[in-house]
Write a protein that holds these residues in place. Sequence first.
Motif, PDB file in Angstrom:
ATOM      1  N   LYS A   1       0.107 -12.362 -86.185  1.00 51.62           N
ATOM      2  CA  LYS A   1       0.380 -12.121 -84.765  1.00 51.62           C
ATOM      3  C   LYS A   1      -0.898 -12.022 -83.936  1.00 51.62           C
ATOM      4  CE  LYS A   1       4.873  -9.842 -84.937  1.00 51.62           C
ATOM      5  NZ  LYS A   1       5.598  -8.610 -84.611  1.00 51.62           N
ATOM      6  N   SER A   2      -1.988 -11.630 -84.540  1.00 50.27           N
ATOM      7  CA  SER A   2      -3.228 -11.440 -83.789  1.00 50.27           C
ATOM      8  C   SER A   2      -3.952 -12.747 -83.498  1.00 50.27           C
ATOM      9  CB  SER A   2      -4.160 -10.487 -84.525  1.00 50.27           C
ATOM     10  OG  SER A   2      -4.680 -11.095 -85.696  1.00 50.27           O
ATOM     11  N   ASP A   3      -3.573 -13.826 -84.164  1.00 47.41           N
ATOM     12  CA  ASP A   3      -4.246 -15.103 -83.918  1.00 47.41           C
ATOM     13  C   ASP A   3      -3.713 -15.728 -82.639  1.00 47.41           C
ATOM     14  OD1 ASP A   3      -4.694 -18.132 -84.150  1.00 47.41           O
ATOM     15  OD2 ASP A   3      -5.961 -17.289 -85.726  1.00 47.41           O
ATOM     16  N   GLU A   4      -4.597 -16.009 -81.712  1.00 48.76           N
ATOM     17  CA  GLU A   4      -4.191 -16.529 -80.401  1.00 48.76           C
ATOM     18  C   GLU A   4      -3.516 -17.893 -80.469  1.00 48.76           C
ATOM     19  OE1 GLU A   4      -8.401 -18.544 -78.996  1.00 48.76           O
ATOM     20  OE2 GLU A   4      -7.989 -16.462 -78.464  1.00 48.76           O
ATOM     21  N   GLY A   5      -3.721 -18.629 -81.540  1.00 42.57           N
ATOM     22  CA  GLY A   5      -3.122 -19.950 -81.668  1.00 42.57           C
ATOM     23  C   GLY A   5      -1.699 -19.930 -82.196  1.00 42.57           C
ATOM     24  N   VAL A   6      -1.268 -18.792 -82.718  1.00 43.25           N
ATOM     25  CA  VAL A   6       0.074 -18.678 -83.292  1.00 43.25           C
ATOM     26  C   VAL A   6       1.027 -18.158 -82.221  1.00 43.25           C
ATOM     27  CG1 VAL A   6       1.497 -17.558 -85.057  1.00 43.25           C
ATOM     28  CG2 VAL A   6      -0.844 -18.249 -85.601  1.00 43.25           C
ATOM     29  N   GLU A   7       2.041 -18.960 -81.913  1.00 43.70           N
ATOM     30  CA  GLU A   7       3.046 -18.549 -80.932  1.00 43.70           C
ATOM     31  C   GLU A   7       4.124 -17.672 -81.566  1.00 43.70           C
ATOM     32  OE1 GLU A   7       4.645 -21.959 -78.909  1.00 43.70           O
ATOM     33  OE2 GLU A   7       2.668 -22.531 -78.124  1.00 43.70           O
ATOM     34  N   ASP A   8       4.446 -17.943 -82.814  1.00 43.19           N
ATOM     35  CA  ASP A   8       5.472 -17.194 -83.529  1.00 43.19           C
ATOM     36  C   ASP A   8       5.371 -17.556 -85.010  1.00 43.19           C
ATOM     37  OD1 ASP A   8       7.571 -15.445 -83.870  1.00 43.19           O
ATOM     38  OD2 ASP A   8       9.039 -16.623 -82.761  1.00 43.19           O
ATOM     39  N   PHE A   9       6.194 -16.933 -85.831  1.00 45.19           N
ATOM     40  CA  PHE A   9       6.241 -17.274 -87.252  1.00 45.19           C
ATOM     41  C   PHE A   9       7.630 -16.942 -87.781  1.00 45.19           C
ATOM     42  CE2 PHE A   9       5.427 -12.805 -87.376  1.00 45.19           C
ATOM     43  CZ  PHE A   9       6.011 -12.357 -88.547  1.00 45.19           C
ATOM     44  N   HIS A  10       7.965 -17.523 -88.930  1.00 47.32           N
ATOM     45  CA  HIS A  10       9.229 -17.225 -89.583  1.00 47.32           C
ATOM     46  C   HIS A  10       9.135 -17.629 -91.052  1.00 47.32           C
ATOM     47  CE1 HIS A  10       9.570 -21.177 -87.518  1.00 47.32           C
ATOM     48  NE2 HIS A  10      10.022 -21.571 -88.684  1.00 47.32           N
ATOM     49  N   PHE A  11      10.185 -17.297 -91.795  1.00 50.98           N
ATOM     50  CA  PHE A  11      10.290 -17.604 -93.225  1.00 50.98           C
ATOM     51  C   PHE A  11       9.103 -17.071 -94.030  1.00 50.98           C
ATOM     52  CE2 PHE A  11      12.689 -21.532 -91.622  1.00 50.98           C
ATOM     53  CZ  PHE A  11      13.897 -20.876 -91.638  1.00 50.98           C
TER      54      PHE A  11
ATOM     55  N   GLY B   1       2.868 -24.581 -81.369  1.00 52.73           N
ATOM     56  CA  GLY B   1       2.973 -25.263 -80.079  1.00 52.73           C
ATOM     57  C   GLY B   1       3.031 -26.765 -80.241  1.00 52.73           C
ATOM     58  N   LYS B   2       3.851 -27.385 -79.442  1.00 52.52           N
ATOM     59  CA  LYS B   2       4.101 -28.817 -79.604  1.00 52.52           C
ATOM     60  C   LYS B   2       3.017 -29.707 -79.016  1.00 52.52           C
ATOM     61  CE  LYS B   2       6.969 -29.057 -75.502  1.00 52.52           C
ATOM     62  NZ  LYS B   2       8.233 -29.455 -74.954  1.00 52.52           N
ATOM     63  N   ASP B   3       2.139 -29.169 -78.191  1.00 55.77           N
ATOM     64  CA  ASP B   3       1.169 -30.006 -77.506  1.00 55.77           C
ATOM     65  C   ASP B   3      -0.245 -29.936 -78.069  1.00 55.77           C
ATOM     66  OD1 ASP B   3       3.089 -30.998 -75.699  1.00 55.77           O
ATOM     67  OD2 ASP B   3       2.881 -29.207 -74.451  1.00 55.77           O
ATOM     68  N   ILE B   4      -0.448 -29.217 -79.161  1.00 59.30           N
ATOM     69  CA  ILE B   4      -1.803 -29.147 -79.707  1.00 59.30           C
ATOM     70  C   ILE B   4      -2.009 -30.257 -80.731  1.00 59.30           C
ATOM     71  CG2 ILE B   4      -1.916 -26.659 -79.303  1.00 59.30           C
ATOM     72  CD1 ILE B   4      -1.789 -26.260 -82.304  1.00 59.30           C
ATOM     73  N   SER B   5      -3.253 -30.588 -80.961  1.00 59.09           N
ATOM     74  CA  SER B   5      -3.576 -31.656 -81.904  1.00 59.09           C
ATOM     75  C   SER B   5      -3.408 -31.178 -83.344  1.00 59.09           C
ATOM     76  CB  SER B   5      -5.019 -32.113 -81.696  1.00 59.09           C
ATOM     77  OG  SER B   5      -5.922 -31.107 -82.119  1.00 59.09           O
ATOM     78  N   LEU B   6      -3.287 -32.125 -84.231  1.00 57.48           N
ATOM     79  CA  LEU B   6      -3.213 -31.804 -85.651  1.00 57.48           C
ATOM     80  C   LEU B   6      -4.479 -31.076 -86.093  1.00 57.48           C
ATOM     81  CD1 LEU B   6      -1.824 -31.974 -88.381  1.00 57.48           C
ATOM     82  CD2 LEU B   6      -2.786 -34.266 -88.655  1.00 57.48           C
ATOM     83  N   MET B   7      -5.600 -31.484 -85.578  1.00 56.46           N
ATOM     84  CA  MET B   7      -6.875 -30.833 -85.919  1.00 56.46           C
ATOM     85  C   MET B   7      -6.848 -29.355 -85.514  1.00 56.46           C
ATOM     86  SD  MET B   7      -9.929 -31.037 -87.205  1.00 56.46           S
ATOM     87  CE  MET B   7     -10.457 -32.725 -87.227  1.00 56.46           C
ATOM     88  N   ASP B   8      -6.387 -29.074 -84.289  1.00 56.15           N
ATOM     89  CA  ASP B   8      -6.333 -27.686 -83.829  1.00 56.15           C
ATOM     90  C   ASP B   8      -5.319 -26.873 -84.630  1.00 56.15           C
ATOM     91  OD1 ASP B   8      -8.318 -28.097 -81.958  1.00 56.15           O
ATOM     92  OD2 ASP B   8      -6.922 -28.461 -80.311  1.00 56.15           O
ATOM     93  N   ALA B   9      -4.185 -27.470 -84.966  1.00 53.44           N
ATOM     94  CA  ALA B   9      -3.182 -26.774 -85.776  1.00 53.44           C
ATOM     95  C   ALA B   9      -3.757 -26.440 -87.149  1.00 53.44           C
ATOM     96  CB  ALA B   9      -1.928 -27.631 -85.909  1.00 53.44           C
TER      97      ALA B   9
END
Length: 90
Positions: free
Chosen positions: A16-26, A45-53
Motif C-alpha cells: 500500500k505504501s508504494d505510490e505506483g500501486v493503485e490496489d492489490f488482490h489475491f 494502472g492501465k496507462d503506464i508502460s510495461l517498463m514502469d509496471a
Amino acid sequence: ISLKKDEVKKIIDVIKSDEGVEDFHFLKTRHAGKFKFIEVHLVVGKDISLMDAHKIADRVEENIKKLDTESNWHIMIHLDPVDDSLEHNF
C-alpha cells in the motif's frame, strides 16, 4: 501454513505504501522453514508502460524482502492494469 498475521500486515503495508500501486488482490502467503512464499496481484494502472509496471513490481518485491533478510523469499507478482478480482470465481 500461512505467514503470521503481523507479518502479513507488514507485507500489506509495503504494498500500500508504494505510490505506483493503485490496489492489490489475491494475496497468498505461506512458509516452509526459512522459505517464505508470496503471490499477489498488483493493480498498477492501465496507462503506464510495461517498463514502469516492472519497476513497481521490482520495488515492491525488494521492500518485502527487507522485512526479513534471514529468510529466502519467493515472490510472484502478477500485474493488472485494472482490478479484475471480481471477474474470477475462486
